[in-house]
Design an enzyme around this catalytic site. Structure first.
Site, short mmCIF file in Angstrom:
data_model
loop_
_atom_site.label_atom_id
_atom_site.label_comp_id
_atom_site.label_asym_id
_atom_site.label_seq_id
_atom_site.Cartn_x
_atom_site.Cartn_y
_atom_site.Cartn_z
N ASN A 19 0.89 -1.16 0.15
CA ASN A 19 -0.05 0.10 -0.03
C ASN A 19 0.96 1.25 0.01
O ASN A 19 1.68 1.60 0.98
CB ASN A 19 -0.85 -0.02 1.32
CG ASN A 19 -1.63 1.14 1.36
OD1 ASN A 19 -1.82 2.10 0.61
ND2 ASN A 19 -2.30 1.61 2.68
N TRP A 20 0.93 1.80 -1.04
CA TRP A 20 1.90 3.08 -1.34
C TRP A 20 1.49 4.32 -0.56
O TRP A 20 2.41 5.19 -0.65
CB TRP A 20 2.10 3.23 -2.72
CG TRP A 20 3.06 2.20 -3.35
CD1 TRP A 20 3.68 1.16 -2.80
CD2 TRP A 20 3.91 2.10 -4.64
NE1 TRP A 20 4.43 0.37 -3.68
CE2 TRP A 20 4.60 1.20 -4.78
CE3 TRP A 20 3.63 2.88 -6.11
CZ2 TRP A 20 5.14 0.85 -6.00
CZ3 TRP A 20 3.88 2.81 -7.06
CH2 TRP A 20 5.03 1.38 -6.87
N LYS A 21 0.15 4.31 -0.24
CA LYS A 21 -0.32 5.68 0.44
C LYS A 21 0.00 6.53 -0.57
O LYS A 21 -0.25 6.54 -1.76
CB LYS A 21 0.08 5.61 1.90
CG LYS A 21 -0.10 4.48 2.47
CD LYS A 21 0.11 4.41 4.14
CE LYS A 21 -0.16 3.34 4.71
NZ LYS A 21 -0.09 3.36 6.05
N HIS A 32 -9.69 1.82 4.56
CA HIS A 32 -8.53 1.61 5.35
C HIS A 32 -8.46 2.78 6.42
O HIS A 32 -9.35 3.56 6.32
CB HIS A 32 -7.29 2.36 4.24
CG HIS A 32 -6.00 2.14 4.92
ND1 HIS A 32 -5.53 3.13 5.85
CD2 HIS A 32 -5.01 1.07 4.89
CE1 HIS A 32 -4.26 2.71 6.21
NE2 HIS A 32 -3.92 1.57 5.63
N GLU A 65 -6.88 4.75 7.59
CA GLU A 65 -6.67 6.35 7.34
C GLU A 65 -7.65 7.00 6.65
O GLU A 65 -7.90 8.14 6.92
CB GLU A 65 -5.20 6.35 6.60
CG GLU A 65 -4.02 6.09 7.45
CD GLU A 65 -2.88 5.68 6.43
OE1 GLU A 65 -2.73 5.67 5.13
OE2 GLU A 65 -2.02 5.04 7.41
N GLU A 97 -5.93 -4.63 10.27
CA GLU A 97 -4.81 -3.77 10.49
C GLU A 97 -5.34 -2.95 11.80
O GLU A 97 -5.94 -2.23 11.55
CB GLU A 97 -4.80 -2.77 9.25
CG GLU A 97 -4.57 -3.43 7.89
CD GLU A 97 -3.79 -2.60 7.03
OE1 GLU A 97 -2.77 -2.79 6.60
OE2 GLU A 97 -4.53 -1.49 6.73
N GLY A 104 2.22 2.09 10.63
CA GLY A 104 3.35 3.18 10.67
C GLY A 104 3.88 3.50 11.90
O GLY A 104 4.64 4.48 12.07
N SER A 152 3.09 -2.52 10.16
CA SER A 152 4.56 -2.64 10.66
C SER A 152 4.98 -4.06 9.96
O SER A 152 5.92 -4.39 10.76
CB SER A 152 4.77 -2.02 12.02
OG SER A 152 4.40 -0.94 12.01
N GLY A 199 2.72 -1.14 4.43
CA GLY A 199 2.98 0.50 3.73
C GLY A 199 4.24 0.56 3.40
O GLY A 199 4.82 0.26 2.48
N GLY A 200 4.80 1.14 4.66
CA GLY A 200 6.44 1.64 4.52
C GLY A 200 7.23 0.56 3.92
O GLY A 200 7.91 1.17 3.04
P1 PGA Z 1 2.65 0.15 7.49
O1 PGA Z 1 1.18 0.40 6.86
O2 PGA Z 1 3.13 -1.07 6.87
O3 PGA Z 1 3.55 1.10 7.14
O4 PGA Z 1 2.50 0.03 9.00
C1 PGA Z 1 0.35 -0.65 6.72
C2 PGA Z 1 -1.21 -0.09 6.02
O5 PGA Z 1 -1.58 1.24 6.37
O6 PGA Z 1 -1.36 -0.77 5.17
#
Ligand code: PGA
Length: 248
Positions: A9-11, A94, A96, A166, A172, A212, A233-234
């Site tokens: 997930n590149w956000k 998600h 966010e 999640e 994050g 994470s 994500g990251g």
């Molecule tokens: P993260 O994000 O791996 O950076 O914790 C995961 C996500 O939001 O899908």
């Protein structure tokens, strides 16, 4: 029985030029296997990524969609627009989007209906906050999200669903849920789906863990019985790191 599914997930990261560079570096090393791979990118990078990954089996997905077919909805993108680009999957709900953009379970439910109608595969994201976990309410919150988000969605669609568990406190933050806790919560999700649709349907649903995940912990997470994949994500932003995740 279920195919492992590793997704990035590149956000709101990377321009189209950066996405092209990523694709080139990733594909130079990537060998297709029985692990399904997905990349969920911002709208403006989708045409670039669909082109770059054509014929590789890597699924390119969007991070959001609006549920109406068309209309006066300034700033929104429809499922038909995604479909035209060759986008085959989409994240929904998600944390966010739920937290920062105030998406409700009803919005999420309508988005699922629209995506299934257009045969774009949704990944439904659910998860509890730290406060909810500490209050002992994680199971109740996540089961409640599943029930509300899937209300009225027919069995044949649920069988094609991917759910990403999640926990908000792990996204994050560098704090991963322990593999055992993540496994337990993915089990709670499968039980809830079984209660709503029966065990056979629940067994078809792919359940990912996200929060994470990184090369150092992916193997332990992927080895859990209830966990079929990861949403990252990251650690998905660099080609070598994402390759390590895909080759867990
Ligand atoms: P993260 O994000 O791996 O950076 O914790 C995961 C996500 O939001 O899908």
């Amino acid at each position: 029985m279920r195919t492992p599914f590793v997704c990035g997930n590149w956000k709101m990261y990377k321009t189209a030029a950066e996405a092209r560079k990523f694709a080139k570096a990733f594909l130079a090393e990537y060998e297709a296997s029985d692990v399904r791979v997905g990349i969920f990118a911002p709208f403006t990078q989708l045409p670039t990524l669909v082109r770059a990954f054509r014929g590789t089996g890597v699924v390119i997905g969007a991070q959001n969609v609006f549920y109406e077919e068309e209309g006066a909805y300034t700033g929104e993108v429809s499922a038909r627009m995604l479909d035209e680009l060759g986008v085959k999957a989409c994240l929904v709900g998600h944390s966010e989007r739920r937290g920062i953009f105030h998406e409700t379970d009803e919005d999420v439910r309508k988005k699922l209906v629209t995506l299934f109608r257009h045969e774009i595969a949704p990944i439904l994201c659910v998860g509890e906050s730290l406060e909810q976990r500490e209050a002992g309410k994680a199971n109740e919150i996540v089961s409640g999200q599943i029930a509300a988000d899937l209300e009225g969605i027919p069995d044949e669609d649920v069988r094609k669903l991917t759910v990403a568990y999640e926990p908000i406190w792990a996204i994050g933050t560098g704090k991963t849920a322990s593999a055992a806790d993540a496994n337990e919560m993915c089990g709670v999700i499968r039980e809830k789906i079984a209660a709503l649709y029966g065990e056979e349907t629940a067994d078809c649903v792919t359940i990912q863990y996200g929060g994470s995940v990184k090369p150092a912990n992916v193997t332990e997470i992927m080895n859990q019985y209830e966990i079929d994949g990861v949403l990252v994500g990251g650690a998905s932003l660099k080609p070598d790191s994402f390759l390590s995740l895909v080759n867990f």
